[in-house]
Design an enzyme around this catalytic site. Structure first.
Site, PDB file in Angstrom:
ATOM      1  N   ASP A  30     -62.937 -31.116 -52.731  1.00 41.22           N
ATOM      2  CA  ASP A  30     -61.762 -30.686 -51.960  1.00 41.22           C
ATOM      3  C   ASP A  30     -60.646 -30.403 -52.943  1.00 41.22           C
ATOM      4  OD1 ASP A  30     -60.992 -31.163 -48.678  1.00 41.22           O
ATOM      5  OD2 ASP A  30     -59.365 -30.717 -50.101  1.00 41.22           O
ATOM      6  N   PHE A 151     -71.433 -28.456 -34.511  1.00 38.68           N
ATOM      7  CA  PHE A 151     -71.057 -28.715 -33.113  1.00 38.68           C
ATOM      8  C   PHE A 151     -70.514 -30.127 -32.896  1.00 38.68           C
ATOM      9  CE2 PHE A 151     -74.318 -25.428 -33.162  1.00 38.68           C
ATOM     10  CZ  PHE A 151     -73.713 -24.428 -32.413  1.00 38.68           C
ATOM     11  N   ARG A 153     -68.291 -33.436 -32.365  1.00 37.90           N
ATOM     12  CA  ARG A 153     -66.999 -33.667 -31.702  1.00 37.90           C
ATOM     13  C   ARG A 153     -66.266 -34.761 -32.446  1.00 37.90           C
ATOM     14  NH1 ARG A 153     -69.263 -36.068 -26.499  1.00 37.90           N
ATOM     15  NH2 ARG A 153     -70.615 -36.810 -28.136  1.00 37.90           N
ATOM     16  N   LYS A 206     -71.780 -20.251 -31.923  1.00 36.69           N
ATOM     17  CA  LYS A 206     -70.717 -21.255 -32.014  1.00 36.69           C
ATOM     18  C   LYS A 206     -69.522 -20.878 -31.117  1.00 36.69           C
ATOM     19  CE  LYS A 206     -68.066 -24.534 -33.295  1.00 36.69           C
ATOM     20  NZ  LYS A 206     -68.246 -25.910 -32.894  1.00 36.69           N
ATOM     21  N   ALA A 254     -60.754 -33.072 -15.001  1.00 37.90           N
ATOM     22  CA  ALA A 254     -59.468 -32.374 -14.885  1.00 37.90           C
ATOM     23  C   ALA A 254     -58.423 -33.098 -15.734  1.00 37.90           C
ATOM     24  CB  ALA A 254     -59.038 -32.336 -13.423  1.00 37.90           C
ATOM     25  N   GLY A 255     -57.504 -32.346 -16.278  1.00 36.88           N
ATOM     26  CA  GLY A 255     -56.492 -32.957 -17.138  1.00 36.88           C
ATOM     27  C   GLY A 255     -55.389 -31.978 -17.484  1.00 36.88           C
ATOM     28  N   CYS A 262     -60.196 -26.902 -32.271  1.00 35.52           N
ATOM     29  CA  CYS A 262     -61.236 -25.876 -32.120  1.00 35.52           C
ATOM     30  C   CYS A 262     -61.068 -24.958 -30.910  1.00 35.52           C
ATOM     31  CB  CYS A 262     -62.615 -26.545 -32.071  1.00 35.52           C
ATOM     32  SG  CYS A 262     -63.066 -27.282 -33.646  1.00 35.52           S
TER      33      CYS A 262
HETATM   34  N1  LIG Z   1     -62.839 -30.566 -36.521  1.00 33.09           N
HETATM   35  C1  LIG Z   1     -63.857 -30.361 -35.703  1.00 33.09           C
HETATM   36  O1  LIG Z   1     -64.086 -31.107 -34.746  1.00 33.09           O
HETATM   37  C2  LIG Z   1     -64.802 -29.201 -35.937  1.00 33.09           C
HETATM   38  C3  LIG Z   1     -66.022 -29.163 -35.260  1.00 33.09           C
HETATM   39  C4  LIG Z   1     -66.881 -28.089 -35.485  1.00 33.09           C
HETATM   40  C5  LIG Z   1     -66.503 -27.080 -36.369  1.00 33.09           C
HETATM   41  N2  LIG Z   1     -65.305 -27.141 -36.991  1.00 33.09           N
HETATM   42  C6  LIG Z   1     -64.963 -26.077 -37.945  1.00 33.09           C
HETATM   43  O2  LIG Z   1     -65.170 -26.579 -39.255  1.00 33.09           O
HETATM   44  C7  LIG Z   1     -64.202 -26.004 -40.159  1.00 33.09           C
HETATM   45  C8  LIG Z   1     -63.439 -27.127 -40.857  1.00 33.09           C
HETATM   46  O3  LIG Z   1     -62.695 -27.825 -39.880  1.00 33.09           O
HETATM   47  P1  LIG Z   1     -62.019 -29.244 -40.197  1.00 33.09           P
HETATM   48  O4  LIG Z   1     -61.451 -29.734 -38.928  1.00 33.09           O
HETATM   49  O5  LIG Z   1     -62.963 -30.078 -40.971  1.00 33.09           O
HETATM   50  O6  LIG Z   1     -60.830 -28.752 -41.187  1.00 33.09           O
HETATM   51  P2  LIG Z   1     -59.855 -29.662 -42.069  1.00 33.09           P
HETATM   52  O7  LIG Z   1     -58.577 -28.915 -42.129  1.00 33.09           O
HETATM   53  O8  LIG Z   1     -59.880 -31.063 -41.595  1.00 33.09           O
HETATM   54  O9  LIG Z   1     -60.533 -29.661 -43.520  1.00 33.09           O
HETATM   55  C9  LIG Z   1     -60.619 -28.557 -44.357  1.00 33.09           C
HETATM   56  C10 LIG Z   1     -60.592 -29.064 -45.798  1.00 33.09           C
HETATM   57  O10 LIG Z   1     -60.906 -27.987 -46.686  1.00 33.09           O
HETATM   58  C11 LIG Z   1     -60.143 -28.145 -47.874  1.00 33.09           C
HETATM   59  N3  LIG Z   1     -60.133 -26.862 -48.590  1.00 33.09           N
HETATM   60  C12 LIG Z   1     -59.537 -25.695 -48.239  1.00 33.09           C
HETATM   61  N4  LIG Z   1     -59.796 -24.733 -49.160  1.00 33.09           N
HETATM   62  C13 LIG Z   1     -60.591 -25.312 -50.091  1.00 33.09           C
HETATM   63  C14 LIG Z   1     -61.216 -24.839 -51.287  1.00 33.09           C
HETATM   64  N5  LIG Z   1     -61.088 -23.564 -51.687  1.00 33.09           N
HETATM   65  N6  LIG Z   1     -61.952 -25.710 -52.021  1.00 33.09           N
HETATM   66  C15 LIG Z   1     -62.091 -26.992 -51.624  1.00 33.09           C
HETATM   67  N7  LIG Z   1     -61.535 -27.496 -50.503  1.00 33.09           N
HETATM   68  C16 LIG Z   1     -60.801 -26.658 -49.749  1.00 33.09           C
HETATM   69  C17 LIG Z   1     -58.798 -28.622 -47.361  1.00 33.09           C
HETATM   70  O11 LIG Z   1     -58.054 -29.260 -48.399  1.00 33.09           O
HETATM   71  C18 LIG Z   1     -59.217 -29.588 -46.256  1.00 33.09           C
HETATM   72  O12 LIG Z   1     -59.365 -30.907 -46.743  1.00 33.09           O
HETATM   73  C19 LIG Z   1     -63.338 -25.096 -39.306  1.00 33.09           C
HETATM   74  O13 LIG Z   1     -63.844 -23.790 -39.372  1.00 33.09           O
HETATM   75  C20 LIG Z   1     -63.516 -25.640 -37.912  1.00 33.09           C
HETATM   76  O14 LIG Z   1     -63.312 -24.665 -36.919  1.00 33.09           O
HETATM   77  C21 LIG Z   1     -64.452 -28.188 -36.815  1.00 33.09           C
END
Ligand SMILES: NC(=O)c1ccc[n+]([C@@H]2O[C@H](COP(=O)([O-])OP(=O)(O)OC[C@H]3O[C@@H](n4cnc5c(N)ncnc54)[C@H](O)[C@@H]3O)[C@@H](O)[C@H]2O)c1
Length: 436
Positions: A30, A151, A153, A206, A254-255, A262
């Site tokens: 990261d 997927f 949650r 997705k 409902a809410g 997402c």
């Molecule tokens: N959060 C969820 O419940 C969920 C579920 C399914 C899919 N997704 C998808 O997964 C993806 C990530 O979501 P998230 O909630 O984990 O995001 P997040 O913001 O929690 O995490 C993203 C991370 O990526 C890091 N990052 C960004 N650019 C980078 C780079 N070039 N090199 C290294 N690290 C880098 C950021 O510092 C951050 O820590 C999104 O596309 C989201 O739509 C999320």
């Protein structure tokens, strides 16, 4: 297998820890140096039940590492991209700048046979663009690009990752399929279906899944509005329709409208893709518009509960995250609710078991409290905005004792009207007859 995750957020960190737990050698990279330093000290930067133990045990056993250096991709059999894809400011398209930046960073360092796997939620065609960038930057290599949408949650992320309903793998390349199949092999014992599709189909699955779930929520929310007018109970309607296997009971609560990191951004991005291809997705368009209006409209329920005005009154809001068991406040319905209450002249006190720090930048003028009861002190109404377990069994007499008047607005329907009647509360819920 050697796996590198790019991005150690909700998805990257959970996926990386679970892959390590399957027995793979995992490095989570990261670019947020503070986050990586915290992880290396054993501190988990997000609230996700069970994640601390999973990370700790896999670090101790030497299968899970955290780093800031992208160079760590060089030995990886598979590199998963799990960076954020937020809504682009201004037009609602998915902002793919983090994805493409990550691809450009890793391109020169990848082994010539690496498999790059997109776990981030990305619009149809993003895999093609990633492939184009890699071809341009690595003419020497034969790198495959796979779509493997996630997927899970938040709040149940480890359970979801380890017991998925399905694993979608988007690629036509047999070698790349085999790499992904090897990575997920430990899950075969639970026999989740691995669905092999083209990359574009995987990308669309997705978005279609999230748009469908958002539609279910919005449908029942509108039925709830009708229930209030005709004197029916939406909880019973949900049960009555949800027991039909063709419909299913999930996502029929409902809410205050859907929120989170997402659904709002993914429905918006899907609409933009459809527009770009000249296709009208009218149902999704309506879902998105209805939901946006609903969140702020929830403030009207509080106004009704307080006899037509909240001006000069104090409202305690319990729950600031978009759902329980997470600290994520991204697009939480509590935010527009609270800003609407403040715009109408209310003073808002807030409490959340995990998300207060995350809420502060969005809601700087809320008085943050350290428990539900301290938030309720002097309040004219308590609003339950998120159904955290600890709000389900509040001591109603204690609550009444600290409030200015006994009024509860339950936006998650976690209490029963008869219970509230017995406790002498004025009670308003969603899609059910209240108690005066
Ligand atoms: N959060 C969820 O419940 C969920 C579920 C399914 C899919 N997704 C998808 O997964 C993806 C990530 O979501 P998230 O909630 O984990 O995001 P997040 O913001 O929690 O995490 C993203 C991370 O990526 C890091 N990052 C960004 N650019 C980078 C780079 N070039 N090199 C290294 N690290 C880098 C950021 O510092 C951050 O820590 C999104 O596309 C989201 O739509 C999320």
């Amino acid at each position: 297998m050697r796996v590198t995750m790019i991005g150690a957020g909700y998805v990257g960190l959970v996926s990386g820890a679970c892959f390590a737990d399957f027995g793979h050698q995992v490095v989570c990279v990261d670019k947020d140096a503070d986050k990586v330093a915290a992880l290396n000290r054993g501190e988990i930067p997000i609230f996700e039940p069970g994640l601390d133990d999973l990370v700790e045990s896999n670090m101790r056993q030497g299968r899970l590492e955290f780093a800031t250096e992208t160079a760590r991709v060089k030995d990886a059999d598979a590199v998963f991209i799990a960076v954020g894809t937020p809504s682009r400011r201004g037009d609602g398209h998915a902002d793919l700048s983090y994805v493409y930046e990550a691809v450009r960073e890793i391109a020169p360092l990848l082994s010539s046979k690496a498999v790059v796997v997109t776990k981030s939620t990305v619009p149809v065609g993003t895999g093609d663009e990633i492939e184009r960038i890699l071809r341009e930057l690595r003419r020497d290599a034969d790198i495959q690009v796979v779509s493997n949408p996630e997927f899970l949650r938040e709040g149940a992320a480890i359970q979801d990752f380890k017991h998925p309903d399905r694993i979608v793998v988007g690629t036509d390349d047999i070698g790349a399929r085999n790499v992904i199949a090897d990575i997920y092999r430990p899950l075969y014992l639970n026999t989740p279906p691995l669905i092999y599709v083209t990359r574009r189909t995987a990308e669309l699955i997705k978005y279609a899944a999230n748009a469908f779930l958002a539609t279910k929520i919005t449908f029942i929310n509108e039925i709830a509005d009708l229930c209030e007018q005709v004197g029916a109970d939406v909880q019973e309607v949900s049960r009555g329709i949800g027991l039909d296997n063709r419909i299913g009971g999930k996502f029929l609560h409902a809410g205050p409208g859907f929120g989170g990191s997402c659904f709002p951004k993914d429905t918006s991005a899907l609409l933009k893709t459809a527009q770009d291809y000249g296709v009208a997705l009218r149902i999704v368009e309506t879902v998105s518009a209805v939901n946006e209006q609903r969140k702020r409209a929830m403030a009207r329920k509080v106004v009704t509960a307080l006899d037509g005005s909240v001006r000069g009154k104090t409202v305690a809001v319990l729950g600031l995250t978009f759902k329980p068991n997470t600290d994520d406040t991204r697009d939480s319905p509590a935010i527009p609710l609270i800003t609407a209450l403040q715009d109408l002249g209310a003073t808002v006190r807030g409490y959340d078991p995990a998300g207060m720090e995350q809420a502060k930048p969005f809601l700087p003028t809320v008085t943050y409290c350290n428990s539900a009861y301290s938030a309720a002190e002097g309040a004219d109404a308590v609003v339950i905005a998120t159904e955290w377990e600890q709000f389900r069994a509040l001591d109603l007499q204690r609550l009444k004792g600290v409030m200015a008047q006994p009024v509860i607005v339950d936006l998650r329907n976690i209490y029963r009207p008869d219970e509230m009647k017995r406790a002498n509360f004025r009670y308003l819920a969603v899609g059910r007859t209240g108690v005066d």
